[in-house]
Scaffold this active site. Structure first.
Site, PDB file in Angstrom:
ATOM      1  N   SER A  67     -40.981 -15.682  -2.274  1.00  0.00           N
ATOM      2  CA  SER A  67     -42.046 -16.367  -1.787  1.00  0.00           C
ATOM      3  C   SER A  67     -42.196 -16.556  -0.556  1.00  0.00           C
ATOM      4  O   SER A  67     -41.838 -15.814   0.601  1.00  0.00           O
ATOM      5  CB  SER A  67     -42.529 -17.406  -2.350  1.00  0.00           C
ATOM      6  OG  SER A  67     -43.963 -17.313  -2.694  1.00  0.00           O
ATOM      7  N   ASP A  91     -47.851 -10.037  -9.747  1.00  0.00           N
ATOM      8  CA  ASP A  91     -48.382 -11.105  -8.433  1.00  0.00           C
ATOM      9  C   ASP A  91     -49.623 -11.553  -8.441  1.00  0.00           C
ATOM     10  O   ASP A  91     -50.716 -10.983  -7.522  1.00  0.00           O
ATOM     11  CB  ASP A  91     -47.731 -11.504  -7.690  1.00  0.00           C
ATOM     12  CG  ASP A  91     -46.998 -12.349  -7.305  1.00  0.00           C
ATOM     13  OD1 ASP A  91     -47.305 -13.296  -7.256  1.00  0.00           O
ATOM     14  OD2 ASP A  91     -45.825 -12.414  -6.704  1.00  0.00           O
ATOM     15  N   HIS A  98     -45.595 -14.231 -10.279  1.00  0.00           N
ATOM     16  CA  HIS A  98     -44.843 -15.078  -9.182  1.00  0.00           C
ATOM     17  C   HIS A  98     -43.411 -15.283  -9.680  1.00  0.00           C
ATOM     18  O   HIS A  98     -43.075 -16.756  -9.236  1.00  0.00           O
ATOM     19  CB  HIS A  98     -45.849 -16.046  -8.826  1.00  0.00           C
ATOM     20  CG  HIS A  98     -44.827 -16.076  -7.061  1.00  0.00           C
ATOM     21  ND1 HIS A  98     -45.233 -15.674  -6.243  1.00  0.00           N
ATOM     22  CD2 HIS A  98     -44.946 -16.969  -6.698  1.00  0.00           C
ATOM     23  CE1 HIS A  98     -45.015 -16.025  -5.300  1.00  0.00           C
ATOM     24  NE2 HIS A  98     -44.716 -17.111  -5.625  1.00  0.00           N
TER      25      HIS A  98
END
Length: 441
Positions: free
Chosen positions: A306, A391, A420
């Site tokens: 991320s 995601d 995610h």
């Protein structure tokens, strides 16, 4: 190793965070919920050619069997955009096929489904890819991009590192020494804090710099999973406050107070934007690793997901001492996508929620100096990348915008239904890729 009450607390916290994240994102989590809303495109790999139609197959299961006469609501849209079609219908047999249509430009088409069973709301999502390898970024590279970062690194390098290391007994044992570390960063009063784990056995070792996801977090007070395999690890945080603190509410208070929305701070000025200190702090962390007596001086990787996936690319692009990188679902990619009618990367600076604040010439221009796409353009480091099509935090359109411009050796592992998060199978492949390189020399 003794386990203190604080250690037990952090172990419980990280476990809860993992479980909650997985439960929100994984549509296959039968063990967590009695009802599952399964959505899947009619191609096994979820990939389509431009102009080819996609059908989304929907099944609502309770205890593994279809729920009859169930009402669902679905919508079909390019990711993060307004729906192209939507409908509320009743499924006599708990199954339905939505004709999703097609796309004429490379991108992703998403079908999101909601069902209410016994008063509880359940959701499922599937996202079809249309020639994702042809997605091009919307952001542009400033003419002075490389010069800007070369000057910033040169300025930061003038500041003495002055490392301070404090042994962490709770995490150290007969095989590993663990230290709470702080080092001077860009601008003399700023610091980078992190946790360094070093094998006790004499010798020279490869090293891994671990960079964090978004938020304001302390260290979770669990031993690093990789250090016992014969590598040095340095796990940092980005906000210049102690990673291990005697003030139990420090990070939460900052996250909900002064650092709330930190990604917007000084966005109108490229020299003072919040992430300038962060990016340079990653380079300073490489300086610190390179100074360690037990580092082998050659084999260094950077690893994150991320925001950390973005920082992995940034660090490798800015510092040639980094030989390998692992980047899961990187943030901060193609931030201006929303200004061109498609999804942009986290933190969605220019989406409909944030456009009133950030859609100005100065802020758009600043974003270009920090967009991962432009670091990807100058990247020369071999990398392993992994994400999924579902995601909703870091949209795959944004990630492919960066990935497609990388000319360095690259390996991409796609598990289409990931949100995610990463399945363990994907982490295992990244681990195999990385440690074969780090430990083979």
């Amino acid at each position: 190793m003794k386990t203190s009450s604080r250690t037990k607390y952090f172990i419980s916290l990280i476990t809860l965070l993992f479980i909650s994240t997985f439960a929100v994102n994984a549509q296959w989590a039968y063990s967590n919920k009695p009802v599952s809303v399964i959505v899947a495109p009619d191609h096994d790999d979820w990939n389509y050619k431009l102009g080819e139609n996609v059908n989304f197959n929907i099944t609502v299961l309770k205890f593994g069997n279809p729920v009859k006469h169930i009402e669902i609501a679905y919508k079909v849209m390019p990711e993060k955009m307004e729906p192209w079609q939507s409908e509320t219908i009743t499924l006599p047999e708990g199954k339905y096929t939505v004709k999703g249509g097609t796309m004429k430009t490379p991108g992703f088409l998403r079908c999101a489904v909601t069902a209410i069973v016994d008063g509880q709301t359940y959701t499922g999502t599937a996202t079809a890819a249309f020639e994702a390898n042809k997605i091009k970024p919307t952001t542009t590279m400033p003419k002075d991009f490389v010069e800007f970062w070369d000057n910033a690194k040169a300025e930061a390098a003038k500041i003495p590192m002055l490392p301070k290391m404090e042994l962490v007994p709770e995490l150290s044992d007969r095989d590993i020494d663990v230290y709470h570390v702080n080092i001077r960063n860009y601008r003399s009063n700023a610091k980078v804090y992190g946790v360094l784990s070093v094998p006790k056995k004499e010798g020279k070792y490869p090293a891994v710099l671990k960079v964090p996801g978004a938020g304001v977090w302390g260290h979770f007070m669990v031993q690093d999973e990789h250090v016992k395999q014969g590598v040095i690890t340095f796990e940092i945080r980005i906000h210049g406050v102690p990673t291990i603190s005697k003030e139990p509410n420090l990070h939460g208070d900052l996250w909900n107070g002064a650092l709330w929305g930190y990604w917007n701070i000084n966005l109108d000025n490229k020299d003072h934007y919040y992430y300038k200190r962060v990016y340079l702090g990653c380079v300073r962390s490489v300086d610190f690793i390179s100074s360690l007596d037990k580092y082998d001086g050659e084999n260094l990787a950077v690893y994150g997901g991320s925001q950390g996936g973005a920082l992995s690319i940034v660090t490798a692009a800015l510092d040639s001492r980094v030989k390998y990188l692992v980047s899961y679902y990187p943030a901060l990619c193609d931030l201006t996508g929303y200004l061109h009618g498609r999804a942009g990367g986290w933190p969605h600076l220019f989406d409909k929620t944030n456009a009133s604040l950030n859609n100005t010439p100065a802020r758009i221009e600043t974003s270009k100096y920090y967009d991962i796409v432009n670091f990807a353009r100058i990247l020369r480091t071999p990398g392993f990348y992994g994400w999924g099509y579902n995601d909703a935090v870091c949209p795959p359109t944004s990630m492919y915008s960066a990935y497609n411009v990388i000319t360095a050796p690259k390996t991409l592992n796609i598990m289409p239904d990931e949100g995610h998060f990463s399945y363990q199978e994907q982490k295992d492949k990244a681990h195999e890729w990385l440690f074969e390189k780090l430990l083979s020399n």
